[in-house]
Write a protein that holds these residues in place. Structure first.
Motif, PDB file in Angstrom:
ATOM      1  N   PHE A 185       0.842  -1.190   0.000  1.00  0.00           N
ATOM      2  CA  PHE A 185       0.000   0.000   0.000  1.00  0.00           C
ATOM      3  C   PHE A 185       0.883   1.248   0.000  1.00  0.00           C
ATOM      4  N   VAL A 186       0.451   2.261  -0.723  1.00  0.00           N
ATOM      5  CA  VAL A 186       1.235   3.499  -0.833  1.00  0.00           C
ATOM      6  C   VAL A 186       1.457   4.122   0.540  1.00  0.00           C
ATOM      7  N   GLN A 187       0.423   4.123   1.389  1.00  0.00           N
ATOM      8  CA  GLN A 187       0.525   4.785   2.689  1.00  0.00           C
ATOM      9  C   GLN A 187       1.462   4.071   3.666  1.00  0.00           C
ATOM     10  N   SER A 188       1.913   2.852   3.340  1.00  0.00           N
ATOM     11  CA  SER A 188       2.753   2.105   4.275  1.00  0.00           C
ATOM     12  C   SER A 188       4.227   2.512   4.215  1.00  0.00           C
ATOM     13  N   VAL A 189       4.638   3.234   3.162  1.00  0.00           N
ATOM     14  CA  VAL A 189       6.032   3.708   3.078  1.00  0.00           C
ATOM     15  C   VAL A 189       6.144   5.025   3.829  1.00  0.00           C
ATOM     16  N   PRO A 190       7.346   5.387   4.270  1.00  0.00           N
ATOM     17  CA  PRO A 190       7.512   6.572   5.126  1.00  0.00           C
ATOM     18  C   PRO A 190       6.938   7.873   4.558  1.00  0.00           C
ATOM     19  N   ASP A 191       7.156   8.143   3.237  1.00  0.00           N
ATOM     20  CA  ASP A 191       6.679   9.418   2.693  1.00  0.00           C
ATOM     21  C   ASP A 191       5.332   9.302   1.988  1.00  0.00           C
ATOM     22  N   SER A 192       4.719   8.105   2.038  1.00  0.00           N
ATOM     23  CA  SER A 192       3.392   7.869   1.453  1.00  0.00           C
ATOM     24  C   SER A 192       3.307   8.284  -0.014  1.00  0.00           C
ATOM     25  N   SER A 193       4.375   8.078  -0.754  1.00  0.00           N
ATOM     26  CA  SER A 193       4.378   8.421  -2.180  1.00  0.00           C
ATOM     27  C   SER A 193       4.365   7.155  -3.025  1.00  0.00           C
ATOM     28  N   GLY A 225       8.044 -12.417 -11.924  1.00  0.00           N
ATOM     29  CA  GLY A 225       7.572 -11.563 -10.844  1.00  0.00           C
ATOM     30  C   GLY A 225       6.858 -10.326 -11.327  1.00  0.00           C
ATOM     31  N   ALA A 226       6.080  -9.730 -10.423  1.00  0.00           N
ATOM     32  CA  ALA A 226       5.353  -8.494 -10.710  1.00  0.00           C
ATOM     33  C   ALA A 226       5.129  -7.770  -9.392  1.00  0.00           C
ATOM     34  N   ILE A 227       4.793  -6.497  -9.477  1.00  0.00           N
ATOM     35  CA  ILE A 227       4.483  -5.720  -8.278  1.00  0.00           C
ATOM     36  C   ILE A 227       3.037  -5.241  -8.354  1.00  0.00           C
ATOM     37  N   SER A 228       2.449  -5.039  -7.189  1.00  0.00           N
ATOM     38  CA  SER A 228       1.079  -4.539  -7.106  1.00  0.00           C
ATOM     39  C   SER A 228       1.032  -3.480  -6.011  1.00  0.00           C
ATOM     40  N   VAL A 229       1.032  -2.223  -6.417  1.00  0.00           N
ATOM     41  CA  VAL A 229       1.029  -1.107  -5.469  1.00  0.00           C
ATOM     42  C   VAL A 229      -0.321  -0.404  -5.553  1.00  0.00           C
ATOM     43  N   LYS A 230      -1.004  -0.295  -4.411  1.00  0.00           N
ATOM     44  CA  LYS A 230      -2.324   0.328  -4.379  1.00  0.00           C
ATOM     45  C   LYS A 230      -2.389   1.392  -3.286  1.00  0.00           C
ATOM     46  N   GLU A 231      -3.369   2.258  -3.432  1.00  0.00           N
ATOM     47  CA  GLU A 231      -3.577   3.301  -2.417  1.00  0.00           C
ATOM     48  C   GLU A 231      -4.802   2.937  -1.594  1.00  0.00           C
ATOM     49  N   LYS A 232      -4.649   2.941  -0.288  1.00  0.00           N
ATOM     50  CA  LYS A 232      -5.740   2.607   0.607  1.00  0.00           C
ATOM     51  C   LYS A 232      -6.646   3.819   0.792  1.00  0.00           C
ATOM     52  N   LEU A 233      -7.932   3.641   0.538  1.00  0.00           N
ATOM     53  CA  LEU A 233      -8.868   4.748   0.647  1.00  0.00           C
ATOM     54  C   LEU A 233      -9.220   5.037   2.108  1.00  0.00           C
ATOM     55  N   GLY A 234      -9.480   6.304   2.402  1.00  0.00           N
ATOM     56  CA  GLY A 234      -9.860   6.703   3.744  1.00  0.00           C
ATOM     57  C   GLY A 234      -8.660   6.917   4.652  1.00  0.00           C
ATOM     58  N   GLU A 235      -8.941   7.312   5.874  1.00  0.00           N
ATOM     59  CA  GLU A 235      -7.881   7.527   6.847  1.00  0.00           C
ATOM     60  C   GLU A 235      -7.453   6.179   7.436  1.00  0.00           C
ATOM     61  N   VAL A 236      -6.169   5.903   7.351  1.00  0.00           N
ATOM     62  CA  VAL A 236      -5.658   4.620   7.821  1.00  0.00           C
ATOM     63  C   VAL A 236      -4.392   4.826   8.646  1.00  0.00           C
ATOM     64  N   ASP A 237      -4.117   3.878   9.512  1.00  0.00           N
ATOM     65  CA  ASP A 237      -2.884   3.885  10.287  1.00  0.00           C
ATOM     66  C   ASP A 237      -1.830   3.092   9.498  1.00  0.00           C
ATOM     67  N   PRO A 238      -0.758   3.751   9.043  1.00  0.00           N
ATOM     68  CA  PRO A 238       0.259   3.056   8.230  1.00  0.00           C
ATOM     69  C   PRO A 238       0.821   1.811   8.908  1.00  0.00           C
ATOM     70  N   LYS A 239       0.856   1.809  10.245  1.00  0.00           N
ATOM     71  CA  LYS A 239       1.414   0.662  10.957  1.00  0.00           C
ATOM     72  C   LYS A 239       0.506  -0.567  10.902  1.00  0.00           C
ATOM     73  N   LYS A 240      -0.754  -0.353  10.529  1.00  0.00           N
ATOM     74  CA  LYS A 240      -1.694  -1.460  10.464  1.00  0.00           C
ATOM     75  C   LYS A 240      -1.877  -1.996   9.043  1.00  0.00           C
ATOM     76  N   LEU A 241      -1.279  -1.325   8.067  1.00  0.00           N
ATOM     77  CA  LEU A 241      -1.391  -1.780   6.690  1.00  0.00           C
ATOM     78  C   LEU A 241      -0.449  -2.963   6.456  1.00  0.00           C
ATOM     79  N   VAL A 242      -0.958  -4.002   5.847  1.00  0.00           N
ATOM     80  CA  VAL A 242      -0.172  -5.215   5.616  1.00  0.00           C
ATOM     81  C   VAL A 242      -0.039  -5.476   4.112  1.00  0.00           C
ATOM     82  N   GLY A 243       1.200  -5.521   3.639  1.00  0.00           N
ATOM     83  CA  GLY A 243       1.457  -5.922   2.267  1.00  0.00           C
ATOM     84  C   GLY A 243       1.632  -7.441   2.192  1.00  0.00           C
ATOM     85  N   PHE A 244       2.111  -7.925   1.079  1.00  0.00           N
ATOM     86  CA  PHE A 244       2.239  -9.373   0.937  1.00  0.00           C
ATOM     87  C   PHE A 244       3.224  -9.727  -0.167  1.00  0.00           C
ATOM     88  N   ILE A 245       3.713 -10.952  -0.076  1.00  0.00           N
ATOM     89  CA  ILE A 245       4.435 -11.599  -1.169  1.00  0.00           C
ATOM     90  C   ILE A 245       3.593 -12.805  -1.560  1.00  0.00           C
TER      91      ILE A 245
END
Length: 319
Positions: A185-193, A225-245
């Motif tokens: 998720f975009v919001q899970s990285v430090p600068d949310s970009s 391999g491929a990547i899947s980067v998405k933006e989480k809608l609404g107000e979210v806590d970055p520490k609670k966002l979980v990515g995956f392999i």
């Protein structure tokens, strides 16, 4: 003068053999021949390559495939796998009675979808999520926090342990395709970009793909391999966002020598609680054969048979 009569003497000679001495010499000879065979076997092994020595050692130090399956998957799944092997590859099934269990098994060669599911549950229960097994293969997700520090591509303390578990699933594959997807998720990285999220996802993919590729034992396996980067809608806590392999493993259409691949099958249906495991096995095998025979009949005959069965069981018409 009276004549003297000649006396006839009959001498009876009885020849006796030396006897068998109770047969004890046979036991001594058998022991000697056994020791001699063992001696020549040891001498032969000493002169072999390290690879041959390891194969002989593994044979005597590891359980057979059948024993391994009974211990790890239970009677029902072992019977199912053995029956499917006998139907599809009888020579290989008989060979499995003697073969030692491969330390890095080819899961796509198991033949039984239930055995693959049981193996995944046994080996990766605390790591893999969303496990799905199909006739062509299987896939599962690894949450990113089990491999990397949050929001980065820096491996964490669990990385080596988790990758070893993945290696146990992928290393023994043959004639297969492994597709890796790095999700973030975009919001899970430090600068949310989005730019940073794409970079982190790509770096994570490269790290995992290199590890998986380096552990493969067969050159007939391809890794993509491929990547899947998405933006989480609404107000979210970055520490609670979980990515995956995501790891998706599938059979290639044909083997490297041009043979058609054998699919993962599931033979057993619903169990009857009043039957033992073996009785259930016999019942389910006979049911499967009846269904296969029924499927081969013309459509009209199938309908006629179903109507006859319904007539014999009136309750089924009201259901």
């Amino acid at each position: 003068m009276a004549e003297k009569k000649q006396t006839i003497v009959i001498k009876k000679i009885i020849v006796q053999g030396g006897g068998g001495h109770g047969g004890s010499w046979k036991v001594a000879l058998a022991d000697f021949m056994t020791a001699l065979m063992a001696f020549f076997l040891v001498m032969w092994i000493v002169g072999q390559s390290d690879q041959t020595k390891k194969a002989v050692s593994d044979y005597f130090s590891t359980p057979s495939v059948i024993e391994y399956n009974f211990q790890n998957f239970g009677v029902e799944l072992t019977l199912e796998k053995l029956f499917l092997d006998l139907l599809n590859e009888p020579l290989k099934a008989f060979q499995s009675f003697m073969e030692p269990m491969d330390k890095t098994p080819n899961l796509l060669d198991m033949g039984s979808a239930k055995v693959v599911a049981a193996y995944m549950a046994d080996q990766m229960n605390d790591v893999a999520k969303n496990v799905v097994v199909t006739p062509e293969g299987f896939d599962f997700d690894i949450p990113d926090y089990m491999l990397f520090e949050r929001g980065t591509s820096q491996p964490n303390a669990n990385f080596v342990q988790v990758m070893d578990k993945i290696k146990g699933v992928t290393a023994g594959l043959k004639d297969a395709e492994i597709k890796l997807t790095s999700g973030l998720f975009v919001q899970s990285v430090p600068d949310s970009s989005a730019m940073t999220a794409n970079r982190v996802a790509s770096q994570r993919l490269d790290i995992v793909r290199n590890k998986v590729s380096a552990s493969l034992e067969s050159s007939t396996v391809t890794v993509s391999g491929a990547i899947s980067v998405k933006e989480k809608l609404g107000e979210v806590d970055p520490k609670k966002l979980v990515g995956f392999i995501k790891v998706k493993i599938a059979q290639k259409e044909l083997t490297s020598d041009g043979r058609k691949q054998r699919k993962l099958e599931s033979m057993f249906g619903e169990q009857k609680v009043d039957m033992s495991v073996y009785d259930n096995f016999v019942h389910q095998v006979s049911t499967r054969r009846k269904e296969e025979a029924h499927a081969k009949k013309p459509l009209k005959q199938q309908v006629d048979d179903e109507l006859k069965d319904a007539a014999k069981s009136p309750s089924s018409l009201t259901e």
